[in-house]
Design a protein around this motif. Structure first.
Motif, PDB file in Angstrom:
ATOM      1  N   GLU A 170       0.832  -1.209   0.000  1.00 20.72           N
ATOM      2  CA  GLU A 170       0.000   0.000   0.000  1.00 20.72           C
ATOM      3  C   GLU A 170       0.864   1.256   0.000  1.00 20.72           C
ATOM      4  O   GLU A 170       0.527   2.253  -0.651  1.00 20.72           O
ATOM      5  CB  GLU A 170      -0.922  -0.019   1.226  1.00 20.72           C
ATOM      6  CG  GLU A 170      -1.837   1.190   1.346  1.00 20.72           C
ATOM      7  CD  GLU A 170      -2.762   1.377   0.152  1.00 20.72           C
ATOM      8  OE1 GLU A 170      -3.167   0.379  -0.458  1.00 20.72           O
ATOM      9  OE2 GLU A 170      -3.068   2.558  -0.165  1.00 20.72           O
ATOM     10  N   LYS A 222      -7.783  -6.628  -1.571  1.00 20.71           N
ATOM     11  CA  LYS A 222      -9.073  -6.617  -0.883  1.00 20.71           C
ATOM     12  C   LYS A 222      -9.816  -7.940  -1.039  1.00 20.71           C
ATOM     13  O   LYS A 222     -10.503  -8.397  -0.112  1.00 20.71           O
ATOM     14  CB  LYS A 222      -9.923  -5.465  -1.439  1.00 20.71           C
ATOM     15  CG  LYS A 222     -11.196  -5.209  -0.683  1.00 20.71           C
ATOM     16  CD  LYS A 222     -11.915  -3.984  -1.250  1.00 20.71           C
ATOM     17  CE  LYS A 222     -13.212  -3.708  -0.490  1.00 20.71           C
ATOM     18  NZ  LYS A 222     -13.918  -2.534  -1.047  1.00 20.71           N
ATOM     19  N   ARG A 263      -4.916  -2.988  -5.681  1.00 23.98           N
ATOM     20  CA  ARG A 263      -5.759  -2.746  -4.489  1.00 23.98           C
ATOM     21  C   ARG A 263      -6.943  -3.716  -4.459  1.00 23.98           C
ATOM     22  O   ARG A 263      -7.297  -4.261  -3.403  1.00 23.98           O
ATOM     23  CB  ARG A 263      -6.264  -1.307  -4.508  1.00 23.98           C
ATOM     24  CG  ARG A 263      -5.227  -0.297  -4.054  1.00 23.98           C
ATOM     25  CD  ARG A 263      -5.870   0.789  -3.190  1.00 23.98           C
ATOM     26  NE  ARG A 263      -4.868   1.685  -2.654  1.00 23.98           N
ATOM     27  CZ  ARG A 263      -4.521   2.851  -3.213  1.00 23.98           C
ATOM     28  NH1 ARG A 263      -5.132   3.275  -4.305  1.00 23.98           N
ATOM     29  NH2 ARG A 263      -3.593   3.610  -2.654  1.00 23.98           N
TER      30      ARG A 263
END
Length: 409
Positions: free
Chosen positions: A173, A283, A279
């Protein structure tokens, strides 16, 4: 330059500062204008397919990493997919996500590397150094995931050799936020700079129709308005579970002229797209193993029994990458292995996009398709009587000695 009156021939290469890899161009010039183009690749082949057909599929995976120093993951992934089809290996779902994450980080570092090269070809070396400095973050995070900055060695038949665990997500991240924060700056520097716009707009145009007729792939075809992307057209790994669209020049308001400027737009915004894809993977990543078979000896035994042929493709940073594999169930090594890299499909566009342009534009136009000759140049099989045959190292050495003697006579 053989003659100075028009028309004259201008040879560039195979080794030239404007070319990042060996290839020989011959331009027929009229003053400063290119009238005709011919090029001769084949100076970077290393016989990788020949070597692969003398090794077992697991060993070939590591050869795939070495086909290209930039998109090794793409080659290893597509080869693994082909062998997994033949051997009927079911890849764990989590491994699909790991494969997707590393493939997208590879796309980020490849596109930013290209952006730096493009800036250098335009004489904008400050931007070249900035782009390559920015690229370091993606290489750092790839090293964090795989343990290597080049030749990652993360792919395995039936999954991946390493997992991406939850405790690694903050580092990933951090890298994504780094690029997100720089995206506006990159757009401003590459797409709003007056000099880059003057050099790249309406330069090296490849129309949508010609892009289709020449069977171009990847950002080169998308910059001409062709909505083609293997990740969406024929989903593999985890791409089928993800939500993203094909990047075309209209994402930045361009009408899709198919010029060098549009190729910059597509690659810059594909960096943004890769950030979003990674991302989504973090997730949605499911729990579970990342390898179908952990016992190496058992895997090799099953591969030796595998029989059949398969053809697989992935969307490498430069475009569609295809591998064909045939196994006969009698030996460890594949009976046949062929690689079709992205540049093989794009290089014929050079003839189209260089004609009518000026000498000074040759470097940026050549670079605009992001060529990789080490990916493309495959083993050469040549004989004087028309029969196929392999020229061994000893044969080539003998020919070299004979030529030296002829020249000395």
């Amino acid at each position: 330059m053989s003659q100075k009156k028009a028309p004259y021939e201008l040879p560039i290469g195979p080794i030239h500062p404007a070319l990042k890899e060996p290839i020989n161009f011959t331009f027929q010039m009229n003053g400063e204008v290119v009238e005709k183009v011919n090029f001769s690749p084949g100076r970077a082949h290393r016989g990788i397919e020949w070597m692969g057909m003398r090794r077992n599929p697991v060993q070939i995976l590591h050869l795939c990493d070495r086909i290209c120093g930039i998109c090794g993951v793409a080659h290893a992934l597509v080869f693994a997919q082909a062998v997994e089809q033949i051997a009927d290996i079911e890849v764990p779902d989590r491994a699909y996500y790991v494969r997707t994450i590393i493939a997208e980080f590879e796309r980020i570092q490849s596109h930013i590397l290209w952006a730096g090269v493009a800036a250098h070809e335009l004489g904008f070396d400050t931007l070249f150094y900035l782009a390559w400095q920015i690229r370091e973050e993606s290489v750092d995070v790839i090293e964090y995931i795989t343990g290597n900055r080049v030749n990652y060695g993360i792919m395995m038949l039936g999954g991946t050799r390493r997992d991406i665990t939850v405790d690694m997500f903050p580092r990933l991240e951090q890298a994504l936020q780094y690029y997100e924060g720089l995206l506006e700056k990159m757009v401003n520097l590459f797409l709003n700079d007056k000099t880059i716009a003057m050099r790249c707009k309406n330069t090296g145009i490849l129309t949508k129709r010609r892009a289709l007729e020449l069977a171009t792939v990847g950002p080169t075809s998308r910059a001409s308005g062709l909505a083609m992307d293997v990740r969406i057209d024929s989903p593999y790994a985890a791409y089928g579970d993800l939500d993203f669209d094909i990047v075309l020049p209209d994402v930045y308001g361009s009408d899709g002229t198919g010029d060098v400027y549009d190729r910059i737009i597509v690659r810059i915004f594909e960096v943004k797209q890769s950030i979003d894809i990674i991302r989504q993977c973090m997730k949605q990543m499911p729990e579970g193993p990342v390898l179908a078979e952990e016992k190496y000896a058992k895997l090799l035994m099953n591969l030796k029994k595998a029989s059949g042929e398969a053809f697989a493709r992935v969307e490498a940073p430069r475009g569609e990458d295809m591998h064909y594999v045939r196994m006969n169930g009698k030996q460890e090594a594949p009976e046949m292995w062929k690689v079709k890299a992205s540049t093989y499909s794009n290089q014929m566009a050079w003839v189209e996009i260089l004609q009518g342009e000026q000498i000074a534009d040759i470097p940026i136009i050549v670079a605009s398709i992001d060529p990789c000759m080490s990916c493309t140049d495959r083993v050469a099989v040549v004989s004087t009587d028309g029969d196929a045959g392999i020229m061994t190292k000893e044969h080539l050495h003998r020919l070299s000695v004979e030529k030296t003697r002829r020249l000395q006579a």
